[in-house]
Structure formats: C-alpha cells, structure tokens
Motif scaffolding. Sequence first.
Motif, PDB file in Angstrom:
ATOM      1  N   VAL A  17       0.846  -1.195   0.000  1.00 42.83           N
ATOM      2  CA  VAL A  17       0.000   0.000   0.000  1.00 42.83           C
ATOM      3  C   VAL A  17       0.881   1.245   0.000  1.00 42.83           C
ATOM      4  N   VAL A  18       0.666   2.086  -0.998  1.00 44.23           N
ATOM      5  CA  VAL A  18       1.461   3.303  -1.162  1.00 44.23           C
ATOM      6  C   VAL A  18       0.994   4.359  -0.172  1.00 44.23           C
ATOM      7  N   GLY A  19       1.957   5.113   0.369  1.00 46.39           N
ATOM      8  CA  GLY A  19       1.630   6.171   1.307  1.00 46.39           C
ATOM      9  C   GLY A  19       2.627   7.304   1.241  1.00 46.39           C
ATOM     10  N   PRO A  20       2.366   8.415   1.943  1.00 45.27           N
ATOM     11  CA  PRO A  20       3.273   9.563   1.947  1.00 45.27           C
ATOM     12  C   PRO A  20       4.690   9.160   2.342  1.00 45.27           C
ATOM     13  N   GLY A  21       5.669   9.648   1.566  1.00 50.42           N
ATOM     14  CA  GLY A  21       7.062   9.331   1.830  1.00 50.42           C
ATOM     15  C   GLY A  21       7.630   8.277   0.903  1.00 50.42           C
ATOM     16  N   ASP A  22       6.772   7.472   0.285  1.00 51.21           N
ATOM     17  CA  ASP A  22       7.248   6.495  -0.696  1.00 51.21           C
ATOM     18  C   ASP A  22       7.742   7.215  -1.953  1.00 51.21           C
ATOM     19  N   VAL A  23       8.623   6.591  -2.675  1.00 52.28           N
ATOM     20  CA  VAL A  23       9.099   7.085  -3.960  1.00 52.28           C
ATOM     21  C   VAL A  23       8.715   6.064  -5.019  1.00 52.28           C
ATOM     22  N   ALA A  83      11.072   7.482 -21.194  1.00 56.51           N
ATOM     23  CA  ALA A  83      11.284   8.466 -20.135  1.00 56.51           C
ATOM     24  C   ALA A  83      11.244   7.726 -18.796  1.00 56.51           C
ATOM     25  N   SER A  84      11.708   8.373 -17.749  1.00 60.16           N
ATOM     26  CA  SER A  84      11.626   7.799 -16.406  1.00 60.16           C
ATOM     27  C   SER A  84      11.407   8.907 -15.398  1.00 60.16           C
ATOM     28  N   TYR A  85      10.663   8.591 -14.342  1.00 61.22           N
ATOM     29  CA  TYR A  85      10.343   9.570 -13.304  1.00 61.22           C
ATOM     30  C   TYR A  85      10.520   8.921 -11.931  1.00 61.22           C
ATOM     31  N   ASN A  86      11.103   9.642 -11.017  1.00 57.06           N
ATOM     32  CA  ASN A  86      11.127   9.259  -9.610  1.00 57.06           C
ATOM     33  C   ASN A  86      10.208  10.216  -8.869  1.00 57.06           C
ATOM     34  N   LEU A  87       9.088   9.717  -8.413  1.00 56.60           N
ATOM     35  CA  LEU A  87       8.022  10.551  -7.870  1.00 56.60           C
ATOM     36  C   LEU A  87       7.838  10.283  -6.386  1.00 56.60           C
ATOM     37  N   LYS A  88       8.103  11.292  -5.567  1.00 54.04           N
ATOM     38  CA  LYS A  88       7.898  11.142  -4.135  1.00 54.04           C
ATOM     39  C   LYS A  88       6.462  11.482  -3.782  1.00 54.04           C
ATOM     40  N   VAL A  89       5.852  10.606  -3.012  1.00 54.41           N
ATOM     41  CA  VAL A  89       4.466  10.809  -2.614  1.00 54.41           C
ATOM     42  C   VAL A  89       4.414  11.893  -1.548  1.00 54.41           C
ATOM     43  N   SER A  90       3.621  12.913  -1.789  1.00 53.72           N
ATOM     44  CA  SER A  90       3.523  14.053  -0.871  1.00 53.72           C
ATOM     45  C   SER A  90       2.737  13.659   0.376  1.00 53.72           C
ATOM     46  N   GLU A 133       0.026  14.664   1.218  1.00 52.12           N
ATOM     47  CA  GLU A 133      -1.383  14.520   0.837  1.00 52.12           C
ATOM     48  C   GLU A 133      -1.645  13.254   0.028  1.00 52.12           C
ATOM     49  N   GLY A 134      -0.560  12.535  -0.295  1.00 46.95           N
ATOM     50  CA  GLY A 134      -0.720  11.288  -1.041  1.00 46.95           C
ATOM     51  C   GLY A 134      -0.658  11.465  -2.549  1.00 46.95           C
ATOM     52  N   ASN A 135      -0.119  12.617  -3.018  1.00 47.17           N
ATOM     53  CA  ASN A 135      -0.086  12.898  -4.452  1.00 47.17           C
ATOM     54  C   ASN A 135       1.316  12.744  -5.026  1.00 47.17           C
ATOM     55  N   VAL A 136       1.365  12.490  -6.338  1.00 45.13           N
ATOM     56  CA  VAL A 136       2.615  12.584  -7.095  1.00 45.13           C
ATOM     57  C   VAL A 136       2.370  13.563  -8.247  1.00 45.13           C
ATOM     58  N   PHE A 137       3.442  14.207  -8.665  1.00 45.06           N
ATOM     59  CA  PHE A 137       3.312  15.200  -9.736  1.00 45.06           C
ATOM     60  C   PHE A 137       4.223  14.829 -10.897  1.00 45.06           C
ATOM     61  N   ILE A 138       3.637  14.775 -12.108  1.00 45.24           N
ATOM     62  CA  ILE A 138       4.393  14.524 -13.333  1.00 45.24           C
ATOM     63  C   ILE A 138       4.260  15.759 -14.218  1.00 45.24           C
ATOM     64  N   GLN A 139       5.394  16.300 -14.588  1.00 48.87           N
ATOM     65  CA  GLN A 139       5.381  17.528 -15.399  1.00 48.87           C
ATOM     66  C   GLN A 139       4.602  17.306 -16.694  1.00 48.87           C
ATOM     67  N   ASN A 140       3.735  18.264 -16.987  1.00 49.34           N
ATOM     68  CA  ASN A 140       2.880  18.255 -18.178  1.00 49.34           C
ATOM     69  C   ASN A 140       1.748  17.226 -18.096  1.00 49.34           C
ATOM     70  N   ALA A 141       1.724  16.458 -17.028  1.00 52.86           N
ATOM     71  CA  ALA A 141       0.637  15.487 -16.867  1.00 52.86           C
ATOM     72  C   ALA A 141      -0.243  15.829 -15.675  1.00 52.86           C
ATOM     73  N   GLY A 142       0.346  16.515 -14.682  1.00 52.98           N
ATOM     74  CA  GLY A 142      -0.446  16.968 -13.557  1.00 52.98           C
ATOM     75  C   GLY A 142      -0.285  16.107 -12.312  1.00 52.98           C
ATOM     76  N   GLN A 173       4.689   1.581 -23.365  1.00 53.99           N
ATOM     77  CA  GLN A 173       4.373   0.827 -22.157  1.00 53.99           C
ATOM     78  C   GLN A 173       4.782   1.622 -20.917  1.00 53.99           C
ATOM     79  N   VAL A 174       4.109   1.332 -19.806  1.00 58.31           N
ATOM     80  CA  VAL A 174       4.394   2.002 -18.535  1.00 58.31           C
ATOM     81  C   VAL A 174       4.568   0.943 -17.438  1.00 58.31           C
ATOM     82  N   LYS A 175       5.581   1.138 -16.640  1.00 57.99           N
ATOM     83  CA  LYS A 175       5.804   0.245 -15.505  1.00 57.99           C
ATOM     84  C   LYS A 175       6.100   1.082 -14.270  1.00 57.99           C
ATOM     85  N   THR A 176       5.303   0.861 -13.204  1.00 58.46           N
ATOM     86  CA  THR A 176       5.489   1.588 -11.941  1.00 58.46           C
ATOM     87  C   THR A 176       5.936   0.621 -10.860  1.00 58.46           C
ATOM     88  N   THR A 177       7.047   0.953 -10.236  1.00 61.13           N
ATOM     89  CA  THR A 177       7.570   0.146  -9.129  1.00 61.13           C
ATOM     90  C   THR A 177       7.888   1.063  -7.954  1.00 61.13           C
TER      91      THR A 177
END
Length: 426
Positions: A131-137, A148-155, A157-166, A200-204
């Motif tokens: 279960v994903v929660g604040p502080g996870d990457v 492309a690749s993104y490292n997204l830290k969960v805020s 509030e439980g959100n992640v931000f991707i540039q140009n995607a929101g 394709q998209v893969k999230t880990t």
Amino acid sequence: MGTLNADNLSSVTSEQISDQDLNTYYQKAKASNVSDAQIEQLLRARGMAVGEIGKIMQRLKGLGGIANLTVNAKPDTKQNNTTRKQAPTKEILAEVELDSLEQMIYGMELFTNPSLSFEPDLQIATPLDYVVGPGDVLSVIIYGQSEASYNLKVSPEGNVFIQNAGIINVNGLTIAEADQKIRAHLAKTIYRAINSGFTQVKTTLGGIRTIKVIVIGQARKPGVYSVSSFTTLFNLLYTCGGPSKNGSFRNIEVIRAGKRIAVADLYQFLHNGSTKANIRLTENDVVKINYYDKRIYLKGAFKRPGIYELTANENLQQTIDYAGGFIDSAYREQVRITEVAGKQKEIKTVVASNFNGFKPATGSTIEAEYVYARFKNRISAEGAFKRAGTYSVESASSLLKLVQLADGLREGAFTEKISISRLNAD
C-alpha cells in the motif's frame, strides 16, 4: 559451547562451559544471595551429573569465585549479628529460579539468541499488495515508442506530480492499483501511444517510507517504533524483544484504526512453520502483547523440558507434542502432574491412554520419569567365563547354554562348584 542457563543440563559437561560464562552465572547468583550449596541444587535440578557439578564447583574455586572453606572452622563470635550477610529468602530463591526459567519459555530463544535476526528484507521485489503512502518514492518507466523515467515522491497529501501530466493521487492504493491509475492518466495526457500499445508504462517502488507503529502490553521493550514500511509483525516483535516473561506467545493482537485485524499465535510458526500471521504493518498500527492465560512446566524425560503456554482447549498430548515428545529413555506409560488446588497442591497420575482427554490446569508441573536401570530378562555371567557379561534369559535358558554362549570357561577354572544368585523367586 554449553550454557548453565539451559533448561536441560543432563548432557552438559564442565569442559563445555567457558570461564567467562561460569563467572557470569556465579556473580548473578551471588548478587541474589544464593549460596554455593543452593547453586549445586539448581544445577542438580536441571539434570547435571553429580560429577560434572563437582567439577564446576572446583573450577569456581580456581577462578576465585568460591571462598576457600576450612573444615570445622569456628564462627566469628565477634561479628555483629546485624551486619551478617542474611541467608537468601524463599522469595529471592524463587526470583533467581524464575530468571532461569525465563530461558525455558518455549519460543523465547527467538528473541534472546543473538545469532538470529528478523530484519525486514529490503531487496525483494515490490509486493503487488504493498500500500502506497506519503514518503514512498515511485519509479515510473516509460518505454517503447516513447522513453522516459520519473522518480516521484508521494507528498503528505498522497499525491505525485508529473510535469505536463499533472497531479495524481495514489494514497492508499496498492502498487498494482497505482500502476494502473498512473498508466491511465498518462494515456489521457502526454503519452497517448499507451492506448495503442506502442508505449508501455511500468510503476515500481523506488524508495520506501518510514512508518511509526506502537507496541503495548507485555513486551520486553514497549514503545513507539519508526520502521520501514516493509516491516511485518514478526520483524517488529524481534525489534521490541518479543514477549516479556509474563507476555503471551499465543495472543498477540494487531489493531488498526481501532479495530483488531489479526491475532497472532507464535506457536503456529514455532511448531508448524506457518507465517500466516506475519502480516505487513502500516502507519499507526498498534501491536498489543497480552498477558498469558495458561502456562505449564514440563520437566524430566522430555526432549525439550520447559515452560509452555496452552490455549483453553489444548490437552496433555498436544503439550507433550510441543516438547517434541519423550526422550528414548523415558517411561511413557504415565506422567505425574502437580497442580495448585486452592491453598495446597495436588498430585495426579495420568496414564498414556488418557493423554488426549486430560487438560492441564495453569501452573501445573508435568514430570516424565526415566525407565528403571533394571532388566526383566538379564542373566549376568561373572567370574571365570571366557566371555563374562550379560545375556538374555531367552538365549541362555539353561546353565549349559549360558556356558556355551560365554565361550566356555577359562583354563584353570574351578569346575567342581558354581554359585547361582537368583533375584526373582521364579
């Protein structure tokens, strides 16, 4: 190496005990006003051979532990009675015995053995139910027509931000659900080729967060712990030292948001290897180790003498099974049970055919005896036989057959007379 804190010292020799362990054991006993004679009694009660106990006591003298004793020494009449060292009380002896018995509690070695470790494995693949929660990457990899690749830290509030995607809210989602949500969001915004399968998209999980969990009740070290979000119940129990000497190994609750979500029985792991109760913990989980309800003490000819915790419906046979059963030289036809009956104690004898139907009371001592050092069919040939020794009655049913089995008599044997001693009237 051996240890004097073991529950069964019948196979332990003096040579197996290091000087350091011997001195530590002695100093702890002396700090509780336990006499040398009482040390010998404790060792004897745990099955150590008399000869080995003598060696232990001699080594203590050599280490400077036991003061040199003078036979028939006269007491110091000048010593003030008020300053004399008082003999240990029954309460002190009981406390020393309890400290030793603590090591006999079934399962305690999981938490007191320094060679064991239950640290969470941080190198495993991300479980799909994580279960994903604040502080996870979250690590998001785009490949195929677009890369492309993104490292997204969960805020918080439980959100992640991707540039140009929101912004995408992933709080409380499993890693599999978060993967689907991020894929769907990107397909609608900046990576439309996802819809056709060309991208394709893969999230880990790229980095794990720290969570706070609480341990209350009869733990060795209750408190608030900051641990990784991969931490399971067993990991936390190891971190907090496990149950105390009054804690239950069979009634450990996991409370989440005020509701009990799991009850762990560590005997299922210890006896059957089951890890069903080893659930992953989440933020603000409470682990409560309750008091034990029912304990009994097995002593004597069991494979693992010690203290065992029973549930209300468990019987004597199940208790013996926890101890690994009887040793080879045990008398298996019955056991002797000492129970607390009001202001007194009561002794019961339970035969083997009733083991399944008998439920021991809490505080009972169950003792298995050893078989007698005697034989029902032994004949001893002693003296001038070529092969003096013991033979079975069946193989030497007559004096002539006994002589033949013993390879005859030695040269010079007096053959005019033979002495026969018979113990049984028949």
